[in-house]
Motif scaffolding. Structure first.
Motif, PDB file in Angstrom:
ATOM      1  N   ASP A   1       7.916  45.458  45.492  1.00  9.41           N
ATOM      2  CA  ASP A   1       7.086  45.936  46.597  1.00  9.41           C
ATOM      3  C   ASP A   1       6.834  44.829  47.636  1.00  9.41           C
ATOM      4  OD1 ASP A   1       5.902  48.075  47.802  1.00  9.41           O
ATOM      5  OD2 ASP A   1       4.000  47.940  46.740  1.00  9.41           O
ATOM      6  N   LEU A   2       6.745  43.597  47.166  1.00  9.60           N
ATOM      7  CA  LEU A   2       6.600  42.456  48.068  1.00  9.60           C
ATOM      8  C   LEU A   2       7.803  42.405  49.022  1.00  9.60           C
ATOM      9  CD1 LEU A   2       4.455  40.083  48.100  1.00  9.60           C
ATOM     10  CD2 LEU A   2       6.138  38.737  46.855  1.00  9.60           C
ATOM     11  N   VAL A   3       8.983  42.500  48.444  1.00  5.33           N
ATOM     12  CA  VAL A   3      10.216  42.472  49.242  1.00  5.33           C
ATOM     13  C   VAL A   3      10.266  43.690  50.164  1.00  5.33           C
ATOM     14  CG1 VAL A   3      12.739  42.599  49.123  1.00  5.33           C
ATOM     15  CG2 VAL A   3      11.482  41.123  47.521  1.00  5.33           C
ATOM     16  N   GLU A   4       9.900  44.849  49.620  1.00  4.22           N
ATOM     17  CA  GLU A   4       9.867  46.093  50.401  1.00  4.22           C
ATOM     18  C   GLU A   4       9.027  45.908  51.680  1.00  4.22           C
ATOM     19  OE1 GLU A   4      11.422  48.874  49.518  1.00  4.22           O
ATOM     20  OE2 GLU A   4      10.411  50.477  50.628  1.00  4.22           O
ATOM     21  N   HIS A   5       7.943  45.154  51.570  1.00  2.00           N
ATOM     22  CA  HIS A   5       7.050  44.928  52.714  1.00  2.00           C
ATOM     23  C   HIS A   5       7.502  43.766  53.606  1.00  2.00           C
ATOM     24  CE1 HIS A   5       4.284  47.606  50.535  1.00  2.00           C
ATOM     25  NE2 HIS A   5       3.691  47.777  51.684  1.00  2.00           N
ATOM     26  N   GLY A   6       8.646  43.192  53.313  1.00  2.00           N
ATOM     27  CA  GLY A   6       9.166  42.125  54.168  1.00  2.00           C
ATOM     28  C   GLY A   6       8.495  40.787  53.961  1.00  2.00           C
ATOM     29  N   THR A   7       7.797  40.629  52.833  1.00  2.00           N
ATOM     30  CA  THR A   7       7.174  39.340  52.515  1.00  2.00           C
ATOM     31  C   THR A   7       8.148  38.571  51.625  1.00  2.00           C
ATOM     32  OG1 THR A   7       4.961  40.301  52.634  1.00  2.00           O
ATOM     33  CG2 THR A   7       5.182  38.227  51.431  1.00  2.00           C
ATOM     34  N   LEU A   8       8.790  37.560  52.212  1.00  2.00           N
ATOM     35  CA  LEU A   8       9.820  36.843  51.452  1.00  2.00           C
ATOM     36  C   LEU A   8       9.364  35.435  51.066  1.00  2.00           C
ATOM     37  CD1 LEU A   8      13.050  38.031  53.328  1.00  2.00           C
ATOM     38  CD2 LEU A   8      11.761  39.166  51.519  1.00  2.00           C
ATOM     39  N   HIS A   9       8.109  35.107  51.434  1.00  2.00           N
ATOM     40  CA  HIS A   9       7.506  33.827  51.036  1.00  2.00           C
ATOM     41  C   HIS A   9       6.074  34.120  50.603  1.00  2.00           C
ATOM     42  CE1 HIS A   9       9.653  33.070  55.073  1.00  2.00           C
ATOM     43  NE2 HIS A   9      10.578  32.964  54.143  1.00  2.00           N
ATOM     44  N   ALA A  10       5.652  33.569  49.468  1.00  2.00           N
ATOM     45  CA  ALA A  10       4.293  33.901  49.026  1.00  2.00           C
ATOM     46  C   ALA A  10       3.701  32.824  48.134  1.00  2.00           C
ATOM     47  CB  ALA A  10       4.294  35.231  48.280  1.00  2.00           C
TER      48      ALA A  10
ATOM     49  N   HIS B   1      -6.061  45.870  49.716  1.00  2.00           N
ATOM     50  CA  HIS B   1      -5.420  47.047  49.121  1.00  2.00           C
ATOM     51  C   HIS B   1      -3.987  47.229  49.577  1.00  2.00           C
ATOM     52  CE1 HIS B   1      -7.516  48.160  52.859  1.00  2.00           C
ATOM     53  NE2 HIS B   1      -6.462  48.920  53.077  1.00  2.00           N
ATOM     54  N   ASN B   2      -3.502  46.321  50.436  1.00  2.00           N
ATOM     55  CA  ASN B   2      -2.258  46.590  51.146  1.00  2.00           C
ATOM     56  C   ASN B   2      -1.432  45.300  51.223  1.00  2.00           C
ATOM     57  OD1 ASN B   2      -0.335  47.151  53.087  1.00  2.00           O
ATOM     58  ND2 ASN B   2      -1.793  47.568  54.726  1.00  2.00           N
ATOM     59  N   LEU B   3      -0.190  45.371  50.753  1.00  2.00           N
ATOM     60  CA  LEU B   3       0.657  44.174  50.719  1.00  2.00           C
ATOM     61  C   LEU B   3       1.167  43.741  52.094  1.00  2.00           C
ATOM     62  CD1 LEU B   3       3.093  44.479  47.652  1.00  2.00           C
ATOM     63  CD2 LEU B   3       1.647  42.518  48.194  1.00  2.00           C
ATOM     64  N   ALA B   4       1.027  44.616  53.095  1.00  2.00           N
ATOM     65  CA  ALA B   4       1.689  44.353  54.378  1.00  2.00           C
ATOM     66  C   ALA B   4       1.021  43.216  55.156  1.00  2.00           C
ATOM     67  CB  ALA B   4       1.695  45.621  55.228  1.00  2.00           C
ATOM     68  N   ILE B   5       1.736  42.126  55.325  1.00  2.00           N
ATOM     69  CA  ILE B   5       1.213  41.038  56.155  1.00  2.00           C
ATOM     70  C   ILE B   5       1.210  41.453  57.625  1.00  2.00           C
ATOM     71  CG2 ILE B   5       1.669  38.664  56.946  1.00  2.00           C
ATOM     72  CD1 ILE B   5       0.279  38.858  54.182  1.00  2.00           C
ATOM     73  N   TYR B   6       2.167  42.318  58.011  1.00  2.00           N
ATOM     74  CA  TYR B   6       2.140  42.781  59.411  1.00  2.00           C
ATOM     75  C   TYR B   6       0.831  43.512  59.714  1.00  2.00           C
ATOM     76  CZ  TYR B   6       4.604  46.538  56.842  1.00  2.00           C
ATOM     77  OH  TYR B   6       4.993  47.470  55.906  1.00  2.00           O
ATOM     78  N   THR B   7       0.280  44.229  58.734  1.00  3.65           N
ATOM     79  CA  THR B   7      -1.022  44.884  58.947  1.00  3.65           C
ATOM     80  C   THR B   7      -2.139  43.848  59.018  1.00  3.65           C
ATOM     81  OG1 THR B   7      -0.202  46.769  57.692  1.00  3.65           O
ATOM     82  CG2 THR B   7      -2.568  46.679  58.087  1.00  3.65           C
ATOM     83  N   GLN B   8      -2.041  42.794  58.206  1.00  3.15           N
ATOM     84  CA  GLN B   8      -3.078  41.747  58.265  1.00  3.15           C
ATOM     85  C   GLN B   8      -3.070  41.074  59.643  1.00  3.15           C
ATOM     86  OE1 GLN B   8      -4.897  42.121  55.582  1.00  3.15           O
ATOM     87  NE2 GLN B   8      -3.253  43.293  54.634  1.00  3.15           N
ATOM     88  N   ILE B   9      -1.904  41.009  60.269  1.00  2.00           N
ATOM     89  CA  ILE B   9      -1.808  40.405  61.615  1.00  2.00           C
ATOM     90  C   ILE B   9      -2.667  41.195  62.609  1.00  2.00           C
ATOM     91  CG2 ILE B   9      -0.221  40.089  63.581  1.00  2.00           C
ATOM     92  CD1 ILE B   9       1.924  39.212  61.506  1.00  2.00           C
ATOM     93  N   SER B  10      -2.497  42.511  62.622  1.00  2.21           N
ATOM     94  CA  SER B  10      -3.291  43.303  63.575  1.00  2.21           C
ATOM     95  C   SER B  10      -4.768  43.282  63.199  1.00  2.21           C
ATOM     96  CB  SER B  10      -2.763  44.736  63.682  1.00  2.21           C
ATOM     97  OG  SER B  10      -2.645  45.333  62.419  1.00  2.21           O
TER      98      SER B  10
ATOM     99  N   LEU C   1      -2.225  33.949  56.640  1.00  3.91           N
ATOM    100  CA  LEU C   1      -2.755  35.269  56.288  1.00  3.91           C
ATOM    101  C   LEU C   1      -2.401  35.620  54.856  1.00  3.91           C
ATOM    102  CD1 LEU C   1      -1.803  37.133  59.578  1.00  3.91           C
ATOM    103  CD2 LEU C   1      -4.120  36.550  58.815  1.00  3.91           C
ATOM    104  N   GLY C   2      -3.299  36.375  54.212  1.00  7.53           N
ATOM    105  CA  GLY C   2      -3.035  36.807  52.848  1.00  7.53           C
ATOM    106  C   GLY C   2      -3.404  38.262  52.656  1.00  7.53           C
ATOM    107  N   SER C   3      -2.702  38.915  51.741  1.00  9.75           N
ATOM    108  CA  SER C   3      -3.065  40.299  51.389  1.00  9.75           C
ATOM    109  C   SER C   3      -4.214  40.280  50.384  1.00  9.75           C
ATOM    110  CB  SER C   3      -1.867  41.025  50.787  1.00  9.75           C
ATOM    111  OG  SER C   3      -1.495  40.427  49.557  1.00  9.75           O
ATOM    112  N   ASP C   4      -4.307  39.212  49.584  1.00 10.12           N
ATOM    113  CA  ASP C   4      -5.288  39.116  48.507  1.00 10.12           C
ATOM    114  C   ASP C   4      -5.342  40.397  47.677  1.00 10.12           C
ATOM    115  OD1 ASP C   4      -7.129  37.956  46.829  1.00 10.12           O
ATOM    116  OD2 ASP C   4      -8.846  38.315  48.126  1.00 10.12           O
ATOM    117  N   ILE C   5      -4.177  40.986  47.408  1.00 14.36           N
ATOM    118  CA  ILE C   5      -4.144  42.079  46.414  1.00 14.36           C
ATOM    119  C   ILE C   5      -4.888  41.561  45.204  1.00 14.36           C
ATOM    120  CG2 ILE C   5      -2.589  43.316  44.823  1.00 14.36           C
ATOM    121  CD1 ILE C   5      -2.356  44.317  47.744  1.00 14.36           C
ATOM    122  N   ALA C   6      -5.890  42.263  44.596  1.00 14.77           N
ATOM    123  CA  ALA C   6      -6.284  43.603  44.979  1.00 14.77           C
ATOM    124  C   ALA C   6      -7.709  43.619  45.527  1.00 14.77           C
ATOM    125  CB  ALA C   6      -6.187  44.521  43.783  1.00 14.77           C
ATOM    126  N   GLY C   7      -8.211  42.442  45.987  1.00 17.66           N
ATOM    127  CA  GLY C   7      -9.387  42.487  46.825  1.00 17.66           C
ATOM    128  C   GLY C   7      -8.969  43.221  48.091  1.00 17.66           C
TER     129      GLY C   7
END
Ligand code: GUN
Ligand code: FE
Length: 417
Positions: free
Chosen positions: A112-121, A315-324, A307-313
């Protein structure tokens, strides 16, 4: 050598996006060689991948994510940190004593990480070395760039997660030694946070940091409760962040502090001195932490940000969403505290999620010559009735893009996912 065609967008700096419309990006030995408006003659006969009008942007970096909490995303989100940890998160983390459970979750998490385009973590595991070992091996096999930590906690924790201090240190050293030769997925020291770590544990980890040149990740001034609890526990350290300095944990490798919402002057001093990253996790901080980072003010003070998703504090792996969300929350923060805050720009937030945080992994997070070709191809952000620029499409993707819009993912020039 390979050539990829599309509308190329990446951060030049925290105030400027580079845009190469209808261009060719040349990739040599996994690294960007250059970007060209027409294919240069010297590249005649080189294989070409044409992504048409699609965007080509850098892959994202998640600087703070808990892999074991993946099954809990979107649950118990009406609680606050202390209750959320004790009632939900710790009981879930206990389950990682069972390798079978851990393998199933970590397989799904990494996919799912890869699915969301997060290739570094930068990733928290649990206290369990077998389970966390499976995670780091999986990331290494895929070539994902990562720092992974076996968590340390030896006080004020539930019985099944409360480690014996000496065993915790021994297991951590073994864990470090097991993965010393890893190429892309590396070990990072991971004391959970000051409220669950004894002084003996912290200073023991400090010795390992020095011996093995190891970095450290933890949670820093994340809630008023945590900030006060940490200083009360270690009153001689000056601040929550000062605890890690005094324990000898800093200056040996990367330093990543999740949240950094309530820093005192001394927290800022330590963060600056060691070039630490303060990680904003917008969704997590509105779910369980209930605080917003003073992003612009910290940037003005010269603090490195990511930026971090901090799953599961979160709820969403998308870093692009954290950007907005980082842009949105900077405005809310400014509304309530106008004297000390101001809104950040999309350019700054995009930079945080790509180039600024990507620096932790060497030359990643940009598509300038010399950077790894870790890139995403984004489709479907244009309109039939108005012409958008590539940077407008990138902005739009961060506001309402979904995984279905990521058409391809390249990791060092290799297609994955
Ligand atoms: N502080 C200590 N542990 C945790 C955790 O798992 N998540 C978050 N968000 N904060 C923490
Ligand atoms: Fe966290």
């Amino acid at each position: 050598m390979e050539l990829y065609h599309g509308n190329i967008v990446y951060s030049k700096s925290d105030t400027e996006l580079a845009v190469h419309k209808d261009s060719w990006i040349a990739v040599d030995d996994d690294v960007v060689e250059g970007i060209y408006p027409v294919i240069p003659e010297k590249f005649a006969g080189i294989p070409v991948v044409d992504h048409g009008d699609d965007l080509i942007i850098p892959a994202f970096t998640d600087l703070h994510v808990h892999a074991p909490q993946y099954p809990q995303r979107g649950l118990a989100m009406d609680t606050l940190l202390y209750e959320w940890l004790n009632k939900y998160t710790f009981p879930l983390e206990e389950k990682y004593a069972d390798p079978e459970f851990a393998h199933a979750v970590y397989d799904a998490f990494v996919d799912d990480l890869v699915e969301h385009g997060t290739l570094h973590a930068v990733i928290f595991g649990t206290i369990h070395t077998e389970a966390t070992g499976y995670l780091i091996e999986k990331l290494e096999t895929l070539g994902l760039r990562a720092y992974v930590g076996k968590v340390n906690m030896d006080t004020d924790s539930p019985e099944k997660l409360c480690e014996n201090t000496q065993e915790s240190l021994l297991e951590t050293e073994e864990f470090i030694n097991r993965y010393l030769d890893n190429r892309t997925a590396r070990v990072i020291l991971t004391p959970r946070f000051a409220p669950t770590c004894s002084w003996e544990l912290l200073t023991g980890l400090g010795k390992l940091a020095e011996k093995y040149n190891m970095g450290v990740q933890t949670h820093l001034v994340e809630s008023l409760w945590e900030a006060q609890e940490s200083v009360k526990r270690y009153p001689d350290c000056g601040s929550d962040t000062g605890i890690y300095e005094k324990a000898g944990l800093l200056g040996h490798g990367p330093f990543i502090g999740a949240h950094f919402i309530y820093p005192a002057e001394d927290d800022i001093r330590v963060m600056k001195k060691y070039g630490g990253f303060a990680v904003q996790c917008p969704e997590a901080t509105t779910n369980v932490i209930a605080g917003i980072m003073s992003t612009a003010a910290l940037a003005d003070r010269g603090i490195r940000l990511g930026l971090g998703s901090d799953i599961a504090g979160g709820h969403n792996l998308a870093i692009y969403t954290q950007i907005s969300k980082a842009v949105q929350f900077s405005k809310i923060k400014t509304f309530y505290e106008p004297e000390v805050n101001r809104p950040i720009t999309f350019e700054k937030a995009f930079y945080m999620g790509t180039k600024e945080s990507g620096a932790l992994f060497g030359k990643t997070g940009s598509l300038e010559p010399g950077y790894a070709f870790d890139a995403l191809v984004i489709h479907g952000m244009s309109d039939p009735y108005q012409k958008l620029t590539p940077s407008q499409e990138a902005e739009r993707f961060c506001y309402f893009g979904e995984t279905k819009h990521i058409r391809a993912r390249y990791l060092g020039g290799r297609k994955i996912g």
